[in-house]
Design a protein around this motif. Structure first.
Motif, short mmCIF file in Angstrom:
data_model
loop_
_atom_site.label_atom_id
_atom_site.label_comp_id
_atom_site.label_asym_id
_atom_site.label_seq_id
_atom_site.Cartn_x
_atom_site.Cartn_y
_atom_site.Cartn_z
N VAL A 149 0.95 -1.23 -0.01
CA VAL A 149 -0.11 -0.02 -0.05
C VAL A 149 0.85 1.12 0.00
O VAL A 149 1.94 1.42 0.65
CB VAL A 149 -0.98 0.11 1.11
N ALA A 150 0.47 2.16 -0.65
CA ALA A 150 1.20 3.54 -0.60
C ALA A 150 0.94 4.15 0.56
O ALA A 150 -0.15 4.92 0.92
CB ALA A 150 0.87 4.28 -1.72
N VAL A 151 1.99 4.08 1.44
CA VAL A 151 1.91 4.76 2.99
C VAL A 151 2.92 5.66 3.00
O VAL A 151 4.06 5.73 2.53
CB VAL A 151 2.32 3.67 4.00
N PHE A 152 2.72 6.99 3.65
CA PHE A 152 3.44 8.10 3.63
C PHE A 152 3.13 8.43 5.32
O PHE A 152 2.44 9.38 5.56
CB PHE A 152 2.93 9.32 2.66
N ALA A 153 4.12 7.96 6.27
CA ALA A 153 4.08 8.16 7.59
C ALA A 153 5.41 7.55 8.27
O ALA A 153 5.80 6.45 7.94
CB ALA A 153 2.84 7.49 8.03
N TRP A 154 5.65 8.38 9.26
CA TRP A 154 6.77 8.06 10.26
C TRP A 154 6.46 8.37 11.45
O TRP A 154 5.84 9.60 11.59
CB TRP A 154 8.06 7.97 9.78
N LYS A 155 6.93 7.78 12.49
CA LYS A 155 6.79 8.57 13.87
C LYS A 155 7.79 9.73 14.06
O LYS A 155 8.94 9.54 13.94
CB LYS A 155 7.30 7.48 15.01
N GLY A 156 7.37 10.73 14.55
CA GLY A 156 8.20 12.00 14.82
C GLY A 156 8.16 12.91 13.67
O GLY A 156 9.26 13.71 13.39
N GLU A 157 7.05 12.90 12.76
CA GLU A 157 7.10 13.85 11.56
C GLU A 157 7.17 15.51 12.04
O GLU A 157 6.81 15.49 13.10
CB GLU A 157 5.99 13.76 10.84
N SER A 158 7.56 16.27 11.21
CA SER A 158 7.55 17.69 11.45
C SER A 158 6.23 18.05 11.09
O SER A 158 5.35 17.29 10.36
CB SER A 158 8.74 18.50 10.92
N GLU A 159 5.75 19.27 11.36
CA GLU A 159 4.64 19.85 10.76
C GLU A 159 4.55 19.93 9.40
O GLU A 159 3.41 19.32 8.41
CB GLU A 159 4.30 21.42 11.20
N ASP A 160 5.72 20.12 8.70
CA ASP A 160 5.88 20.33 7.35
C ASP A 160 5.78 18.97 6.58
O ASP A 160 5.14 18.63 5.57
CB ASP A 160 7.22 20.98 6.87
N ASP A 161 6.32 17.99 7.35
CA ASP A 161 6.25 16.44 7.00
C ASP A 161 4.79 15.97 6.83
O ASP A 161 4.50 15.36 5.94
CB ASP A 161 6.99 15.72 7.76
N PHE A 162 4.20 16.47 7.96
CA PHE A 162 2.96 16.13 8.14
C PHE A 162 1.93 16.38 6.77
O PHE A 162 0.99 15.80 6.31
CB PHE A 162 2.10 16.64 9.40
N TRP A 163 1.88 17.76 6.26
CA TRP A 163 1.26 18.16 5.32
C TRP A 163 1.87 17.56 3.83
O TRP A 163 0.94 17.32 2.96
CB TRP A 163 1.19 19.79 5.30
N TRP A 164 3.11 17.60 3.92
CA TRP A 164 3.67 16.65 2.74
C TRP A 164 3.23 15.55 2.41
O TRP A 164 3.01 15.29 1.35
CB TRP A 164 5.11 16.87 2.99
N CYS A 165 3.01 14.63 3.44
CA CYS A 165 2.62 13.21 3.39
C CYS A 165 1.10 13.45 2.75
O CYS A 165 0.95 12.31 2.08
CB CYS A 165 2.59 12.36 4.77
N CYS A 168 0.90 13.82 -0.78
CA CYS A 168 1.45 12.93 -1.56
C CYS A 168 0.50 11.81 -1.58
O CYS A 168 0.38 11.15 -2.73
CB CYS A 168 2.81 12.19 -0.77
N CYS A 169 -0.46 11.61 -0.72
CA CYS A 169 -1.43 10.72 -0.87
C CYS A 169 -2.49 11.20 -1.84
O CYS A 169 -3.01 10.45 -2.55
CB CYS A 169 -2.11 10.45 0.41
N VAL A 170 -2.60 12.33 -1.75
CA VAL A 170 -3.75 12.96 -2.53
C VAL A 170 -3.34 13.58 -4.05
O VAL A 170 -4.09 13.17 -5.01
CB VAL A 170 -4.53 14.34 -2.08
N ASN A 171 -2.27 13.95 -4.06
CA ASN A 171 -1.40 14.60 -5.29
C ASN A 171 -0.71 13.71 -6.00
O ASN A 171 0.42 13.88 -5.91
CB ASN A 171 -1.11 15.97 -5.31
#
Length: 479
Positions: A149-165, A168-171
């Motif tokens: 499955v296309a997963v974009f996530a890891w423990k300890g993301e920054s705020e920028d990482d959060f919205w980037w992930c 990536c799922c949508v776009n």
């Protein structure tokens, strides 16, 4: 309120070294180093800077370390004791009721939600997934999911990482979602704001939140049908009351604090607050409650005194928020005594005043998800998970609870209903699935060897009920 940076269309491709060090310190040792086959320097690298490939040769994912997949698979196999979800998977797998569904999801990524995601795939859906909380992802589970499955996530993301992930799922080229599964509302709001044309083509939203679809509906901006599970009785009782009654104990494990004789304030006596208070009382704590609702305040006759936070702020040992926004203010934090603990079991990271991130206060990380916030006079307040959800940031929640809520929220009972509903059945509004709740409950009774008593014909006639149910009026399921 969910806030977006208006002009933030580009994401930082390379986080700063300082950001990377902070990211590394935020990551739980149990979910990274124990399973890592790489040296420690690799942990300093942001997943966004890595090139990783899964067993299928695909790089359409972003996780901490794909090499942890084998360990994650073992965790998922343990979580497959979610009897109802597995039962529904076996019953509906041959029919593929979600064939053609393209689901973009934003939830906590744990072994239990992995069972849910893989169930959706088994029922015919294509999925792209990200995390709704920057601290709750189990890295090894995300790696196992990323094998298929296309997963974009890891423990300890920054705020920028959060919205980037989320982006990536949508776009992504050649793939457009037609269903949304959201926990918290961030994904829903992001799509509505950044990709309005894609959002209008969504066939349905299933959401667990008090903000997302409700806010859009109230503003007259909800242009697709939605099912909200936050107001359903199975969510309120199991995910909020019973789950929090047990998982509040993560506070004890995380801090090694002894609760006997401690003065604890629980802000909010809804279902989450009731669960927390019951557990804390059993541990011998002296528990106070704050409330705005006179009905909930009256229910605190369970054995708790209802107070205003300002009345006892100088004396309390622990504050647990279970309510809304800005519940604990900076002024109140300034008046707390040395060594006090502050944590959140409520909605999001907005309950505890964000002004703790100021130059005059020093932050000292003492262990994973535990920070000492140090005042200029040397006073220390212990803040857990930086004010985010305690139970999912510091540990996980019981598999049995996730089975009930996942079955109700996302699987056959909501996503399949919305996806397969004939045009016109659901309008651009927020709905529940009340008639399915008793069925969900019945699937879980065998887990603890429960045997239901059956109504006789005479009893059923007297009560005006069908012998096989439903046994509750519709309004009960919206409590």
């Amino acid at each position: 309120q969910i806030q977006f940076v208006e002009d933030k269309q580009e994401f930082s491709r390379f986080p700063t070294k300082t950001g990377r060090r902070s990211l590394s310190r935020s990551i739980s040792q149990s979910s990274t180093d124990s399973y890592s086959s790489t040296d420690s320097s690799d942990d300093e690298t942001s997943p966004r800077d890595k090139t990783q490939v899964n067993v299928k040769g695909s790089s359409d994912f972003c996780v901490k370390n794909i090499k942890q997949a084998e360990f994650g698979r073992r965790e998922i196999e343990i979580a497959e004791q979610m009897a109802a979800l597995i039962s529904l998977r076996k019953r509906a797998q041959s029919e593929k009721p979600l064939a053609g569904a393209k689901i973009v999801g934003c939830t906590h990524i744990t072994a239990q939600t992995a069972v849910l995601i893989e169930t959706l795939v088994a029922l015919g859906a294509q999925c792209r997934w990200t995390a709704c909380n920057i601290y709750s992802t189990q890295n090894e589970v995300a790696a196992a999911l990323a094998e298929s499955v296309a997963v974009f996530a890891w423990k300890g993301e920054s705020e920028d990482d959060f919205w980037w992930c989320i982006d990536c799922c949508v776009n992504t080229e050649g793939w457009q979602p037609n269903m949304i599964l959201d926990d918290g509302g961030d994904l829903t709001h992001w799509m509505y704001k950044k990709y309005p044309n894609v959002f209008k083509k969504i066939r349905g939203i299933v959401e667990e939140s008090v903000t997302g679809v409700h806010q859009l509906s109230k503003a007259g901006k909800l242009c697709v049908p939605a099912m909200n599970v936050n107001d359903s009785v199975t969510k309120q009782k199991f995910d909020n009351l019973y789950c929090c009654r047990e998982s509040i104990l993560d506070l004890k494990r995380t801090t090694d604090v002894m609760f006997g004789g401690k003065q604890v304030v629980v802000c909010g006596y809804g279902e989450v607050g009731k669960g927390c208070c019951a557990a804390l009382k059993a541990l011998g704590a002296i528990v106070y409650v704050t409330e705005i609702d006179p009905i909930c305040a009256l229910q605190a006759m369970d054995g708790f005194r209802v107070v205003k936070l300002n009345e006892i702020i100088r004396h309390v040992d622990v504050i647990i928020t279970c309510t809304n926004k800005n519940v604990v203010t900076r002024d109140q934090l300034d008046r707390m005594k040395n060594g006090s603990i502050v944590c959140n079991m409520g909605h999001s990271n907005t309950e505890i005043d964000a002004s703790l991130r100021t130059p005059e206060l020093t932050w000292e990380r003492v262990r994973s998800q535990v920070d000492h916030v140090i005042w200029p006079d040397g006073k220390r307040v212990i803040l857990l998970a930086e004010g985010r959800l305690l139970n999912l940031s510091c540990s996980t929640v019981p598999t049995f609870v996730l089975s009930i809520t996942a079955t109700t929220q996302f699987q056959a009972l909501a996503l399949i209903e919305l996806y397969n509903a004939p045009e016109g059945r659901y309008k651009q509004d927020v709905y529940l699935l009340p008639k399915k709740m008793e069925y969900v409950a019945s699937l879980h009774l065998a887990t603890f060897d429960a045997h239901l008593t059956e109504l006789s014909d005479e009893q059923a006639k007297y009560l005006g009920l069908n012998k096989n149910g439903p046994f509750k009026p519709n309004y009960y399921y919206e409590m």
